[in-house]
Write a protein that holds these residues in place. Structure first.
Motif, PDB file in Angstrom:
ATOM      1  N   ASP A 148       5.791  -7.161   7.943  1.00 55.27           N
ATOM      2  CA  ASP A 148       5.462  -7.819   8.690  1.00 55.27           C
ATOM      3  C   ASP A 148       5.786  -7.359  10.057  1.00 55.27           C
ATOM      4  O   ASP A 148       5.946  -7.891  11.468  1.00 55.27           O
ATOM      5  CB  ASP A 148       7.400  -8.875   8.947  1.00 55.27           C
ATOM      6  N   ASP A 149       5.764  -6.309  10.870  1.00 55.03           N
ATOM      7  CA  ASP A 149       6.310  -5.373  11.865  1.00 55.03           C
ATOM      8  C   ASP A 149       5.164  -5.058  12.615  1.00 55.03           C
ATOM      9  O   ASP A 149       4.399  -4.818  13.102  1.00 55.03           O
ATOM     10  CB  ASP A 149       7.340  -4.867  12.180  1.00 55.03           C
ATOM     11  N   LEU A 150       4.790  -3.577  11.814  1.00 56.95           N
ATOM     12  CA  LEU A 150       3.794  -2.849  11.598  1.00 56.95           C
ATOM     13  C   LEU A 150       2.179  -3.064  11.350  1.00 56.95           C
ATOM     14  O   LEU A 150       1.564  -2.596  10.958  1.00 56.95           O
ATOM     15  CB  LEU A 150       4.056  -0.987  10.588  1.00 56.95           C
ATOM     16  N   HIS A 151       2.117  -3.668   9.712  1.00 57.67           N
ATOM     17  CA  HIS A 151       0.791  -4.300   9.944  1.00 57.67           C
ATOM     18  C   HIS A 151       0.061  -2.952   9.661  1.00 57.67           C
ATOM     19  O   HIS A 151      -1.545  -3.453  10.681  1.00 57.67           O
ATOM     20  CB  HIS A 151       0.618  -4.817  11.044  1.00 57.67           C
ATOM     21  N   PRO A 152       0.638  -2.476   8.364  1.00 54.87           N
ATOM     22  CA  PRO A 152      -0.268  -1.076   8.079  1.00 54.87           C
ATOM     23  C   PRO A 152      -1.525  -1.194   8.173  1.00 54.87           C
ATOM     24  O   PRO A 152      -2.330  -2.348   7.582  1.00 54.87           O
ATOM     25  CB  PRO A 152       0.380  -0.370   6.555  1.00 54.87           C
ATOM     26  N   ASP A 153      -2.599  -0.206   7.949  1.00 50.79           N
ATOM     27  CA  ASP A 153      -3.868  -0.306   7.924  1.00 50.79           C
ATOM     28  C   ASP A 153      -4.643  -0.134   7.085  1.00 50.79           C
ATOM     29  O   ASP A 153      -5.415  -0.240   6.157  1.00 50.79           O
ATOM     30  CB  ASP A 153      -5.135   0.270   9.536  1.00 50.79           C
ATOM     31  N   ALA A 154      -3.453   0.998   6.048  1.00 49.03           N
ATOM     32  CA  ALA A 154      -3.806   1.783   4.963  1.00 49.03           C
ATOM     33  C   ALA A 154      -2.350   1.685   4.034  1.00 49.03           C
ATOM     34  O   ALA A 154      -1.319   1.910   5.013  1.00 49.03           O
ATOM     35  CB  ALA A 154      -4.777   2.666   4.658  1.00 49.03           C
ATOM     36  N   ILE A 155      -1.940   1.961   2.441  1.00 47.70           N
ATOM     37  CA  ILE A 155      -1.224   1.914   1.888  1.00 47.70           C
ATOM     38  C   ILE A 155      -1.852   2.660   1.224  1.00 47.70           C
ATOM     39  O   ILE A 155      -2.079   2.763   0.415  1.00 47.70           O
ATOM     40  CB  ILE A 155      -0.135   0.669   1.211  1.00 47.70           C
ATOM     41  N   LYS A 156      -0.523   4.310   0.769  1.00 50.45           N
ATOM     42  CA  LYS A 156      -0.520   5.095  -0.450  1.00 50.45           C
ATOM     43  C   LYS A 156       0.781   5.157  -1.238  1.00 50.45           C
ATOM     44  O   LYS A 156       1.748   4.561  -0.637  1.00 50.45           O
ATOM     45  CB  LYS A 156      -1.398   6.539  -0.149  1.00 50.45           C
ATOM     46  N   ILE A 157       0.256   4.571  -2.186  1.00 52.64           N
ATOM     47  CA  ILE A 157       1.575   4.432  -3.757  1.00 52.64           C
ATOM     48  C   ILE A 157       1.783   5.486  -3.794  1.00 52.64           C
ATOM     49  O   ILE A 157       0.977   6.542  -5.205  1.00 52.64           O
ATOM     50  CB  ILE A 157       1.532   3.101  -4.216  1.00 52.64           C
ATOM     51  N   GLY A 158       2.543   6.185  -4.077  1.00 57.35           N
ATOM     52  CA  GLY A 158       2.743   7.439  -5.598  1.00 57.35           C
ATOM     53  C   GLY A 158       3.792   6.753  -6.185  1.00 57.35           C
ATOM     54  O   GLY A 158       3.788   5.976  -7.333  1.00 57.35           O
ATOM     55  N   MET A 159       4.727   7.740  -6.661  1.00 63.48           N
ATOM     56  CA  MET A 159       5.885   8.142  -7.687  1.00 63.48           C
ATOM     57  C   MET A 159       6.645   6.943  -7.818  1.00 63.48           C
ATOM     58  O   MET A 159       7.345   6.523  -7.027  1.00 63.48           O
ATOM     59  CB  MET A 159       6.863   9.072  -7.783  1.00 63.48           C
ATOM     60  N   VAL A 160       6.713   6.009  -8.972  1.00 70.31           N
ATOM     61  CA  VAL A 160       6.929   4.463  -8.499  1.00 70.31           C
ATOM     62  C   VAL A 160       7.595   4.488 -10.505  1.00 70.31           C
ATOM     63  O   VAL A 160       6.809   4.597 -11.915  1.00 70.31           O
ATOM     64  CB  VAL A 160       6.456   3.248  -8.606  1.00 70.31           C
ATOM     65  N   SER A 161       9.245   4.866 -10.815  1.00 73.70           N
ATOM     66  CA  SER A 161       8.528   4.739 -12.083  1.00 73.70           C
ATOM     67  C   SER A 161       9.846   4.272 -12.896  1.00 73.70           C
ATOM     68  O   SER A 161      10.537   3.925 -13.988  1.00 73.70           O
ATOM     69  CB  SER A 161      10.002   5.999 -12.598  1.00 73.70           C
ATOM     70  N   ASN A 162       9.789   2.496 -11.909  1.00 74.41           N
ATOM     71  CA  ASN A 162      11.038   2.063 -12.939  1.00 74.41           C
ATOM     72  C   ASN A 162      10.389   0.507 -12.778  1.00 74.41           C
ATOM     73  O   ASN A 162       9.555   0.140 -12.141  1.00 74.41           O
ATOM     74  CB  ASN A 162      12.165   1.869 -11.581  1.00 74.41           C
ATOM     75  N   ARG A 163      10.248  -0.369 -13.827  1.00 73.10           N
ATOM     76  CA  ARG A 163       9.674  -1.205 -14.564  1.00 73.10           C
ATOM     77  C   ARG A 163       9.652  -2.849 -13.758  1.00 73.10           C
ATOM     78  O   ARG A 163       8.870  -2.601 -12.927  1.00 73.10           O
ATOM     79  CB  ARG A 163      10.626  -1.758 -15.488  1.00 73.10           C
ATOM     80  N   THR A 164      11.506  -2.479 -13.365  1.00 74.68           N
ATOM     81  CA  THR A 164      11.668  -3.375 -11.943  1.00 74.68           C
ATOM     82  C   THR A 164      10.872  -3.251  -9.997  1.00 74.68           C
ATOM     83  O   THR A 164      10.135  -4.207  -9.524  1.00 74.68           O
ATOM     84  CB  THR A 164      12.992  -4.427 -11.693  1.00 74.68           C
ATOM     85  N   VAL A 165      10.883  -1.932 -10.275  1.00 70.78           N
ATOM     86  CA  VAL A 165      10.670  -1.444  -8.681  1.00 70.78           C
ATOM     87  C   VAL A 165       9.032  -1.898  -8.624  1.00 70.78           C
ATOM     88  O   VAL A 165       8.209  -2.929  -7.790  1.00 70.78           O
ATOM     89  CB  VAL A 165      10.288  -0.162  -8.480  1.00 70.78           C
ATOM     90  N   VAL A 166       8.087  -1.506 -10.113  1.00 75.72           N
ATOM     91  CA  VAL A 166       7.195  -1.879  -9.786  1.00 75.72           C
ATOM     92  C   VAL A 166       6.843  -2.960  -9.484  1.00 75.72           C
ATOM     93  O   VAL A 166       5.582  -3.871  -9.336  1.00 75.72           O
ATOM     94  CB  VAL A 166       6.446  -1.532 -11.741  1.00 75.72           C
ATOM     95  N   SER A 167       7.410  -4.441 -10.181  1.00 72.45           N
ATOM     96  CA  SER A 167       7.372  -5.518 -10.657  1.00 72.45           C
ATOM     97  C   SER A 167       7.421  -6.029  -8.487  1.00 72.45           C
ATOM     98  O   SER A 167       6.241  -7.416  -7.736  1.00 72.45           O
ATOM     99  CB  SER A 167       7.685  -6.634 -11.196  1.00 72.45           C
ATOM    100  N   GLU A 168       8.254  -5.420  -7.814  1.00 69.26           N
ATOM    101  CA  GLU A 168       8.127  -5.835  -6.297  1.00 69.26           C
ATOM    102  C   GLU A 168       6.712  -5.753  -5.898  1.00 69.26           C
ATOM    103  O   GLU A 168       6.523  -6.119  -4.973  1.00 69.26           O
ATOM    104  CB  GLU A 168       9.924  -4.637  -6.166  1.00 69.26           C
TER     105      GLU A 168
END
Length: 267
Positions: A70-90
């Motif tokens: 909402d504030d920084l408006h990134p030009d790109a996103i890198k996603i690394g470790m996500v191991s939790n189902r609910t976190v993935v959903s978010e």
């Protein structure tokens, strides 16, 4: 006022500083861009391996993403470790909400020390829900085995795995071959029915901690700078080689030490 490209990394924290969020921030900064971060998990690890993982509550992960988007408006996103189902959903919900133009996903499913970092249910969720929203996934050979049931052992098998994953999930795929036997190292990109092979001489080093994190965040950074994907990977491969070479004689920790990004040659 000058605006530098902003790259958001969504990943786990490595208290030893060699991988995860820490490696991403170092990489993005070394390449002259601004790094923002969302921490998905706190790991207990060092150069000798991962001892424990504590997931951040899903609502806090979402809150971090929304605060940055909402504030920084990134030009790109890198996603690394996500191991939790609910976190993935978010994360999936946020990607659908904000529709970022560039998302690079490094599917951290197995640690370098061999520890499995997510269960089969989460793997299936990621394949079905997250893969369709990203522009590139960067699995290593062990992660390819997790995704396909077969670990490539040759360049031909790497090409086939990249093609198969790309066609199945409708995204670009970079299969990383750093663990192949031999003196040459190959990475294989499949994008839009075209296969690219990146070949380099293998640098023998005991300091390779965070290589995958560094590569994926570097690709995101070069994409944010306006490079096409093939060009971003080519530049990132050079940056990685320089970082590995610079770290070869580094003495940090007693195990698999970190890369060294403090070189300024042709970045």
């Amino acid at each position: 006022m000058k605006r530098y490209p902003v790259i958001l990394t969504i990943a786990g924290s490595d208290c030893s500083g060699g991988a995860g969020i820490q490696a991403d921030i170092k990489t993005i900064s070394a390449l002259g861009c601004y790094a923002a971060s969302v921490i998905t998990a706190v790991t207990v690890q060092n150069t000798r391996g991962v001892k424990d993982v504590h997931a951040i509550p899903p609502e806090i992960v979402r809150g971090q993403i929304e605060a940055v988007m909402d504030d920084l408006h990134p030009d790109a996103i890198k996603i690394g470790m996500v191991s939790n189902r609910t976190v993935v959903s978010e994360i999936v919900d946020c990607l659908q909400k904000y529709r970022p133009s560039c998302v690079i996903y490094d599917p951290v499913m197995v640690s370098t020390s061999g520890r499995r970092l997510m269960d089969d249910i989460v793997v299936e969720q990621i394949k079905n829900e997250l893969f369709p929203l990203v522009h590139l996934i960067t699995p290593n050979l062990d992660e390819v085995a997790t995704l396909t049931g077969h670990k490539p052992t040759t360049l031909a098998e790497m090409k086939e795995a990249a093609r198969k994953l790309s066609n199945e999930y409708h995204t670009a795929v970079l299969v990383k071959g750093g663990h192949l036997n031999g003196d040459e190292m190959y990475d294989v990109l499949h994008e839009h029915n075209t296969t690219y092979v990146y070949k380099e001489s293998k640098i023998e080093s005991s300091n390779l901690h965070g290589t995958g994190c560094t590569l994926s965040s570097s690709i995101a950074t070069y994409m944010a700078k306006g490079c096409r994907l093939n060009e971003a990977i080519d530049k990132s491969k050079y940056f990685i080689s320089q970082s590995i070479a610079a770290a070869k004689e580094l003495n940090i920790g007693s195990g698999n030490g970190p890369l060294w990004h403090f070189h300024r040659n042709n970045l």
